[in-house]
Design a protein around this motif. Sequence first.
Motif, PDB file in Angstrom:
ATOM      1  N   ASP A 366       0.775  -1.215  -0.069  1.00  0.00           N
ATOM      2  CA  ASP A 366       0.023   0.130   0.056  1.00  0.00           C
ATOM      3  C   ASP A 366       0.672   1.267  -0.008  1.00  0.00           C
ATOM      4  OD1 ASP A 366      -3.033  -0.971   0.102  1.00  0.00           O
ATOM      5  OD2 ASP A 366      -2.159  -1.819   1.982  1.00  0.00           O
ATOM      6  N   THR A 367       1.774   1.152   0.427  1.00  0.00           N
ATOM      7  CA  THR A 367       2.866   2.222   0.472  1.00  0.00           C
ATOM      8  C   THR A 367       3.258   3.113  -0.994  1.00  0.00           C
ATOM      9  OG1 THR A 367       4.966   1.440   0.629  1.00  0.00           O
ATOM     10  CG2 THR A 367       3.871   1.890   2.747  1.00  0.00           C
ATOM     11  N   ILE A 368       3.130   2.223  -1.751  1.00  0.00           N
ATOM     12  CA  ILE A 368       3.387   2.618  -3.263  1.00  0.00           C
ATOM     13  C   ILE A 368       2.323   3.392  -3.836  1.00  0.00           C
ATOM     14  CG2 ILE A 368       5.445   1.213  -3.560  1.00  0.00           C
ATOM     15  CD1 ILE A 368       3.757  -0.477  -5.465  1.00  0.00           C
ATOM     16  N   ALA A 369       1.174   3.135  -3.631  1.00  0.00           N
ATOM     17  CA  ALA A 369      -0.110   3.658  -4.228  1.00  0.00           C
ATOM     18  C   ALA A 369      -0.175   5.147  -4.077  1.00  0.00           C
ATOM     19  CB  ALA A 369      -1.367   3.171  -3.555  1.00  0.00           C
ATOM     20  N   PRO A 370       0.620   5.817  -3.196  1.00  0.00           N
ATOM     21  CA  PRO A 370       0.438   7.341  -3.579  1.00  0.00           C
ATOM     22  C   PRO A 370       1.453   7.728  -4.626  1.00  0.00           C
ATOM     23  CG  PRO A 370       0.454   6.914  -1.190  1.00  0.00           C
ATOM     24  CD  PRO A 370       0.657   5.650  -1.857  1.00  0.00           C
ATOM     25  N   LEU A 371       2.621   6.911  -4.742  1.00  0.00           N
ATOM     26  CA  LEU A 371       3.500   7.071  -5.779  1.00  0.00           C
ATOM     27  C   LEU A 371       3.029   6.962  -7.141  1.00  0.00           C
ATOM     28  CD1 LEU A 371       6.583   5.276  -4.508  1.00  0.00           C
ATOM     29  CD2 LEU A 371       5.747   7.742  -4.190  1.00  0.00           C
ATOM     30  N   GLY A 372       1.992   5.973  -7.350  1.00  0.00           N
ATOM     31  CA  GLY A 372       1.477   5.404  -8.571  1.00  0.00           C
ATOM     32  C   GLY A 372       0.476   6.725  -9.002  1.00  0.00           C
ATOM     33  N   ALA A 373      -0.223   7.026  -7.778  1.00  0.00           N
ATOM     34  CA  ALA A 373      -1.433   8.299  -7.967  1.00  0.00           C
ATOM     35  C   ALA A 373      -0.603   9.567  -8.450  1.00  0.00           C
ATOM     36  CB  ALA A 373      -2.135   8.297  -6.822  1.00  0.00           C
ATOM     37  N   SER A 374       0.424   9.825  -7.829  1.00  0.00           N
ATOM     38  CA  SER A 374       1.290  11.251  -8.089  1.00  0.00           C
ATOM     39  C   SER A 374       1.683  11.079  -9.482  1.00  0.00           C
ATOM     40  CB  SER A 374       2.213  11.322  -7.143  1.00  0.00           C
ATOM     41  OG  SER A 374       1.669  11.561  -5.950  1.00  0.00           O
ATOM     42  N   PHE A 375       2.092  10.007  -9.872  1.00  0.00           N
ATOM     43  CA  PHE A 375       2.593   9.892 -11.307  1.00  0.00           C
ATOM     44  C   PHE A 375       1.518  10.208 -12.376  1.00  0.00           C
ATOM     45  CE2 PHE A 375       2.879   7.234 -14.973  1.00  0.00           C
ATOM     46  CZ  PHE A 375       3.816   7.727 -15.852  1.00  0.00           C
ATOM     47  N   PHE A 376       0.478   9.289 -12.306  1.00  0.00           N
ATOM     48  CA  PHE A 376      -0.810   9.626 -13.074  1.00  0.00           C
ATOM     49  C   PHE A 376      -1.188  11.285 -13.015  1.00  0.00           C
ATOM     50  CE2 PHE A 376      -2.255   5.074 -12.725  1.00  0.00           C
ATOM     51  CZ  PHE A 376      -1.913   4.602 -13.899  1.00  0.00           C
ATOM     52  N   ALA A 377      -1.347  11.910 -11.896  1.00  0.00           N
ATOM     53  CA  ALA A 377      -1.846  13.159 -11.813  1.00  0.00           C
ATOM     54  C   ALA A 377      -0.738  13.924 -12.346  1.00  0.00           C
ATOM     55  CB  ALA A 377      -1.921  13.581 -10.230  1.00  0.00           C
ATOM     56  N   ARG A 378       0.764  13.796 -12.303  1.00  0.00           N
ATOM     57  CA  ARG A 378       1.468  14.682 -12.778  1.00  0.00           C
ATOM     58  C   ARG A 378       1.628  14.645 -14.337  1.00  0.00           C
ATOM     59  NH1 ARG A 378       2.039  18.592  -9.496  1.00  0.00           N
ATOM     60  NH2 ARG A 378       3.323  18.439  -7.402  1.00  0.00           N
ATOM     61  N   MET A 379       1.430  13.114 -14.673  1.00  0.00           N
ATOM     62  CA  MET A 379       1.454  13.177 -16.204  1.00  0.00           C
ATOM     63  C   MET A 379       0.579  13.928 -17.004  1.00  0.00           C
ATOM     64  SD  MET A 379       2.559  11.433 -18.822  1.00  0.00           S
ATOM     65  CE  MET A 379       3.547  10.257 -18.202  1.00  0.00           C
ATOM     66  N   VAL A 380      -0.692  13.849 -16.375  1.00  0.00           N
ATOM     67  CA  VAL A 380      -1.717  14.928 -16.968  1.00  0.00           C
ATOM     68  C   VAL A 380      -1.367  16.604 -16.974  1.00  0.00           C
ATOM     69  CG1 VAL A 380      -4.077  15.632 -16.570  1.00  0.00           C
ATOM     70  CG2 VAL A 380      -3.336  13.472 -16.424  1.00  0.00           C
ATOM     71  N   GLU A 381      -0.799  16.958 -15.695  1.00  0.00           N
ATOM     72  CA  GLU A 381      -0.469  18.305 -15.525  1.00  0.00           C
ATOM     73  C   GLU A 381       0.501  18.559 -16.339  1.00  0.00           C
ATOM     74  OE1 GLU A 381      -2.092  19.010 -10.992  1.00  0.00           O
ATOM     75  OE2 GLU A 381      -0.038  18.583 -11.452  1.00  0.00           O
ATOM     76  N   THR A 382       1.629  17.772 -16.592  1.00  0.00           N
ATOM     77  CA  THR A 382       2.748  17.989 -17.319  1.00  0.00           C
ATOM     78  C   THR A 382       2.585  18.047 -18.884  1.00  0.00           C
ATOM     79  OG1 THR A 382       4.065  16.875 -15.498  1.00  0.00           O
ATOM     80  CG2 THR A 382       5.291  17.171 -17.696  1.00  0.00           C
ATOM     81  N   ALA A 383       1.764  17.011 -19.313  1.00  0.00           N
ATOM     82  CA  ALA A 383       1.387  16.691 -20.970  1.00  0.00           C
ATOM     83  C   ALA A 383       0.449  17.923 -21.270  1.00  0.00           C
ATOM     84  CB  ALA A 383       0.758  15.407 -20.910  1.00  0.00           C
ATOM     85  N   GLN A 384      -0.402  18.204 -20.376  1.00  0.00           N
ATOM     86  CA  GLN A 384      -1.606  19.236 -20.717  1.00  0.00           C
ATOM     87  C   GLN A 384      -1.516  20.378 -19.753  1.00  0.00           C
ATOM     88  OE1 GLN A 384      -4.141  15.581 -22.649  1.00  0.00           O
ATOM     89  NE2 GLN A 384      -5.270  16.911 -21.319  1.00  0.00           N
ATOM     90  N   PRO A 385      -0.617  21.107 -19.648  1.00  0.00           N
ATOM     91  CA  PRO A 385      -0.391  22.549 -18.743  1.00  0.00           C
ATOM     92  C   PRO A 385      -1.518  23.534 -18.969  1.00  0.00           C
ATOM     93  CG  PRO A 385       1.433  22.567 -20.150  1.00  0.00           C
ATOM     94  CD  PRO A 385       0.870  21.147 -20.388  1.00  0.00           C
ATOM     95  N   VAL A 386      -1.766  23.940 -18.080  1.00  0.00           N
ATOM     96  CA  VAL A 386      -2.919  25.298 -18.178  1.00  0.00           C
ATOM     97  C   VAL A 386      -2.083  26.307 -18.696  1.00  0.00           C
ATOM     98  CG1 VAL A 386      -4.129  26.760 -17.156  1.00  0.00           C
ATOM     99  CG2 VAL A 386      -4.214  24.416 -16.447  1.00  0.00           C
TER     100      VAL A 386
END
Length: 386
Positions: A366-386
């Motif tokens: 369970d300790t790696i779940a926030p890492l995977g979630a953060s990766f997914f979120a950063r992927m979106v914010e980095t690929a499609q920045p405001v």
Amino acid sequence: MPVINSIAAMEPEMREWRRWLHRNPELQFDLPKTAGFVADKLRDFGITEIHEGIATSGIVAIIEGQGDGPTIGLRADMDALPILEASGVEHASETRGKMHACGHDGHTTMLLGAAKYLAETRNFRGRVALIFQPAEEGGGGGAVMVDEGVMDRFDIEQVYGIHNAPNFAEGEFFTTPGPIMAAVDTFHIDITGKGGHGAMPHDTKDPIVAALGIGQAIQTIVSRNHYALDELVVSITQIHTGTADNIIPGTAYLEGTVRTFDPQVQDMVERRLRQIVEGQAASYDVAATCRYERGYPATVNDADKAAFAAKVAADVVGADKVTPDSPKEMGAEDFSYMLNVRPGAYLFLGAGPGPVLHHPEFDFNDTIAPLGASFFARMVETAQPV
């Protein structure tokens, strides 16, 4: 950019989600409780565009960002395995003979964590398509979702997925440009002889001797028909025959798996299997047939997207914890079907020491779940920045 603070703060909540999913495993396309749980959480997060029943039990949920822009796809698999759990953990499977032995409960949790954050912040342009997929474990749910048009229907331009990796360094990401996982095929060999008394083999046509001969000859495909520096695995994984010590049976059955990266190698293996079965059957005076099933294709990362994904992962965990050119492996994944129609990348996330995937004592870290979630979120914010 390290792990997102608000996602890190979600860890206890994500652990609860993951352990509920672990206690309630479901198989293939039959995921009513799992899909219902996911859809309910997405609604709780304030996501209003939720498309259910895709590929029977799959879900695609859309989060709108700030302003016009493309759609990026993030995928998690939801199904479990037909394994009797022996982990002994408090949150063990409550359904005998089914368990999350591959960490799909963790993958679903990571995408849910990213969904909650992205729905709250919407710090990106365009849209995110959250793809919750059924039937990765042998059912080809990824292919069904593609065939049902999810990429075109939701205008997805690129797509990413993560798999946990036991016995790799905890919290480290691994990916590579080009092929990362193999194609998987299955062969079935049916042998029909003539049964009889074990004391009178001369009155029989022994399918066991033929099965042994065929099995030995199959080993020469890798050692004698294939260039040694190209990747290929041919493994016999099942042999079924016989009922008693004094009976020579009338039939035998062999089954196995083939792992390749090159379609020409696939063709060679299929051709040689059929030749070996036919020739060995004739030499032992039995009848035999070989059925060859093409399965998941190789999982092939887009080179640019894999490099971009590695950069995003480095932003989350640090460049020293990302391997952007890891060796490919002989496992298989139906995320391959999504990568066949859209550019993207597949990554592994190290889970630390523990039982391997598909082991009855496996449990997601369970300790790696926030890492995977953060990766997914950063992927979106980095690929499609405001």
